[in-house]
Design a protein around this motif. Structure first.
Motif, PDB file in Angstrom:
ATOM      1  N   GLU A   5       0.865  -1.150   0.009  1.00 57.38           N
ATOM      2  CA  GLU A   5      -0.128   0.090  -0.293  1.00 57.38           C
ATOM      3  C   GLU A   5       0.974   1.381   0.067  1.00 57.38           C
ATOM      4  OE1 GLU A   5       0.102  -1.440   4.264  1.00 57.38           O
ATOM      5  OE2 GLU A   5      -0.253  -2.279   2.292  1.00 57.38           O
ATOM      6  N   THR A   6       2.148   1.030   0.461  1.00 56.62           N
ATOM      7  CA  THR A   6       3.158   2.289   0.632  1.00 56.62           C
ATOM      8  C   THR A   6       3.509   2.572  -0.894  1.00 56.62           C
ATOM      9  OG1 THR A   6       3.613   1.862   2.814  1.00 56.62           O
ATOM     10  CG2 THR A   6       4.876   3.455   1.582  1.00 56.62           C
ATOM     11  N   LEU A   7       3.820   1.710  -1.534  1.00 50.02           N
ATOM     12  CA  LEU A   7       4.057   1.933  -3.138  1.00 50.02           C
ATOM     13  C   LEU A   7       2.928   2.365  -3.894  1.00 50.02           C
ATOM     14  CD1 LEU A   7       6.235   1.534  -5.432  1.00 50.02           C
ATOM     15  CD2 LEU A   7       5.653  -0.638  -5.415  1.00 50.02           C
ATOM     16  N   ALA A   8       1.844   1.841  -3.668  1.00 48.22           N
ATOM     17  CA  ALA A   8       0.633   2.293  -4.341  1.00 48.22           C
ATOM     18  C   ALA A   8       0.317   3.713  -4.111  1.00 48.22           C
ATOM     19  CB  ALA A   8      -0.654   1.433  -3.959  1.00 48.22           C
ATOM     20  N   ALA A   9       0.581   3.926  -2.865  1.00 51.68           N
ATOM     21  CA  ALA A   9       0.148   5.538  -2.374  1.00 51.68           C
ATOM     22  C   ALA A   9       1.257   6.497  -3.110  1.00 51.68           C
ATOM     23  CB  ALA A   9       0.264   5.558  -0.756  1.00 51.68           C
ATOM     24  N   ALA A  10       2.462   6.036  -3.053  1.00 55.45           N
ATOM     25  CA  ALA A  10       3.485   6.831  -3.692  1.00 55.45           C
ATOM     26  C   ALA A  10       3.323   7.063  -5.104  1.00 55.45           C
ATOM     27  CB  ALA A  10       5.040   6.228  -3.730  1.00 55.45           C
ATOM     28  N   CYS A  11       2.787   5.884  -5.813  1.00 55.54           N
ATOM     29  CA  CYS A  11       2.388   5.780  -7.350  1.00 55.54           C
ATOM     30  C   CYS A  11       1.159   7.005  -7.593  1.00 55.54           C
ATOM     31  CB  CYS A  11       1.964   4.416  -7.690  1.00 55.54           C
ATOM     32  SG  CYS A  11       3.397   3.420  -7.927  1.00 55.54           S
ATOM     33  N   ILE A  12       0.246   6.960  -6.681  1.00 50.86           N
ATOM     34  CA  ILE A  12      -0.944   7.896  -6.678  1.00 50.86           C
ATOM     35  C   ILE A  12      -0.334   9.040  -6.665  1.00 50.86           C
ATOM     36  CG2 ILE A  12      -3.015   8.565  -5.781  1.00 50.86           C
ATOM     37  CD1 ILE A  12      -3.046   5.834  -7.511  1.00 50.86           C
ATOM     38  N   LEU A  13       0.360   9.401  -5.761  1.00 46.60           N
ATOM     39  CA  LEU A  13       0.985  10.842  -5.149  1.00 46.60           C
ATOM     40  C   LEU A  13       1.661  11.340  -6.455  1.00 46.60           C
ATOM     41  CD1 LEU A  13       1.769  10.615  -1.559  1.00 46.60           C
ATOM     42  CD2 LEU A  13       0.060  11.852  -2.753  1.00 46.60           C
ATOM     43  N   GLY A  48      -6.971  -3.827  -4.879  1.00 46.99           N
ATOM     44  CA  GLY A  48      -7.583  -2.650  -4.941  1.00 46.99           C
ATOM     45  C   GLY A  48      -6.774  -1.483  -4.374  1.00 46.99           C
ATOM     46  N   SER A  49      -5.620  -1.763  -4.434  1.00 54.53           N
ATOM     47  CA  SER A  49      -4.877  -1.032  -3.428  1.00 54.53           C
ATOM     48  C   SER A  49      -4.748   0.383  -4.076  1.00 54.53           C
ATOM     49  CB  SER A  49      -3.151  -1.347  -3.606  1.00 54.53           C
ATOM     50  OG  SER A  49      -3.194  -2.608  -2.703  1.00 54.53           O
ATOM     51  N   PHE A  50      -4.428   0.597  -5.496  1.00 55.77           N
ATOM     52  CA  PHE A  50      -4.501   1.874  -6.215  1.00 55.77           C
ATOM     53  C   PHE A  50      -5.879   2.491  -5.934  1.00 55.77           C
ATOM     54  CE2 PHE A  50      -1.083  -0.052  -8.933  1.00 55.77           C
ATOM     55  CZ  PHE A  50      -0.248   0.851  -8.720  1.00 55.77           C
ATOM     56  N   LEU A  51      -7.056   1.888  -5.872  1.00 59.65           N
ATOM     57  CA  LEU A  51      -8.364   2.421  -5.870  1.00 59.65           C
ATOM     58  C   LEU A  51      -8.293   2.895  -4.518  1.00 59.65           C
ATOM     59  CD1 LEU A  51     -10.430  -0.263  -7.810  1.00 59.65           C
ATOM     60  CD2 LEU A  51      -9.592   2.024  -8.632  1.00 59.65           C
ATOM     61  N   LEU A  52      -8.065   1.929  -3.485  1.00 65.10           N
ATOM     62  CA  LEU A  52      -8.530   2.455  -2.112  1.00 65.10           C
ATOM     63  C   LEU A  52      -7.415   3.539  -1.603  1.00 65.10           C
ATOM     64  CD1 LEU A  52      -8.509  -0.868  -0.362  1.00 65.10           C
ATOM     65  CD2 LEU A  52     -10.338   0.819  -0.507  1.00 65.10           C
ATOM     66  N   GLU A  53      -6.060   3.747  -2.209  1.00 65.71           N
ATOM     67  CA  GLU A  53      -5.286   4.742  -1.818  1.00 65.71           C
ATOM     68  C   GLU A  53      -5.645   5.808  -2.554  1.00 65.71           C
ATOM     69  OE1 GLU A  53      -2.947   4.952   0.291  1.00 65.71           O
ATOM     70  OE2 GLU A  53      -2.818   2.470   0.848  1.00 65.71           O
ATOM     71  N   SER A  54      -6.054   6.097  -3.781  1.00 67.17           N
ATOM     72  CA  SER A  54      -6.444   7.054  -4.525  1.00 67.17           C
ATOM     73  C   SER A  54      -7.912   7.725  -3.860  1.00 67.17           C
ATOM     74  CB  SER A  54      -6.975   6.563  -5.882  1.00 67.17           C
ATOM     75  OG  SER A  54      -5.976   6.120  -6.785  1.00 67.17           O
ATOM     76  N   LEU A  55      -8.825   6.884  -3.665  1.00 65.56           N
ATOM     77  CA  LEU A  55      -9.872   7.514  -2.731  1.00 65.56           C
ATOM     78  C   LEU A  55      -9.643   7.971  -1.592  1.00 65.56           C
ATOM     79  CD1 LEU A  55     -13.036   7.661  -2.938  1.00 65.56           C
ATOM     80  CD2 LEU A  55     -13.276   5.385  -1.860  1.00 65.56           C
ATOM     81  N   MET A  56      -8.872   7.444  -0.749  1.00 65.60           N
ATOM     82  CA  MET A  56      -8.576   7.882   0.587  1.00 65.60           C
ATOM     83  C   MET A  56      -7.765   8.961   0.536  1.00 65.60           C
ATOM     84  SD  MET A  56     -10.646   5.842   2.086  1.00 65.60           S
ATOM     85  CE  MET A  56     -10.416   6.295   3.867  1.00 65.60           C
ATOM     86  N   SER A  57      -6.727   9.248  -0.533  1.00 57.69           N
ATOM     87  CA  SER A  57      -6.041  10.365  -0.488  1.00 57.69           C
ATOM     88  C   SER A  57      -6.686  11.700  -0.943  1.00 57.69           C
ATOM     89  CB  SER A  57      -4.784  10.059  -1.308  1.00 57.69           C
ATOM     90  OG  SER A  57      -3.921   9.290  -0.935  1.00 57.69           O
TER      91      SER A  57
END
Length: 94
Positions: A8-16, A40-49
């Motif tokens: 999830e940390t990598l997914a969040a970094a990609c989204i940011l 759904g890591s990208f979806l969850l991280e995108s939405l929550m961010s």
């Protein structure tokens, strides 16, 4: 880590780094396509961010709370601030 599950940390970094959040804040619309069809890591991280919401719940016990240098007051203040952010309603078309 299981095969095929992105951290999830990598997914969040990609989204940011993608710029998608800045675009969503400007347009009021968040468009995310997760072509990996995994957890759904990208979806969850995108939405929550985009909603400025922490993904994880801060209730419970954490190992760092037992460290001698842990600042209990600062952590409780942080928890309070997170709870206040969670109460904010966002107008975002997802």
């Amino acid at each position: 880590m299981r095969w095929g599950v992105i951290n999830e940390t990598l997914a969040a970094a990609c989204i940011l780094e993608s710029g998608i959040l800045e675009r969503a804040r400007k347009t009021g619309k968040l468009y995310v396509w997760d072509p990996f069809c995994g957890s759904g890591s990208f979806l969850l991280e995108s939405l929550m961010s985009a909603l400025d919401q922490p993904v994880r719940n801060l209730d419970g016990k954490w190992p760092f709370q037992q460290w001698p240098i842990h600042d209990r007051e600062a952590f409780e203040q942080f928890r309070h601030e997170v709870e206040e952010v969670r109460k904010i309603k966002h107008d975002l078309d997802v």
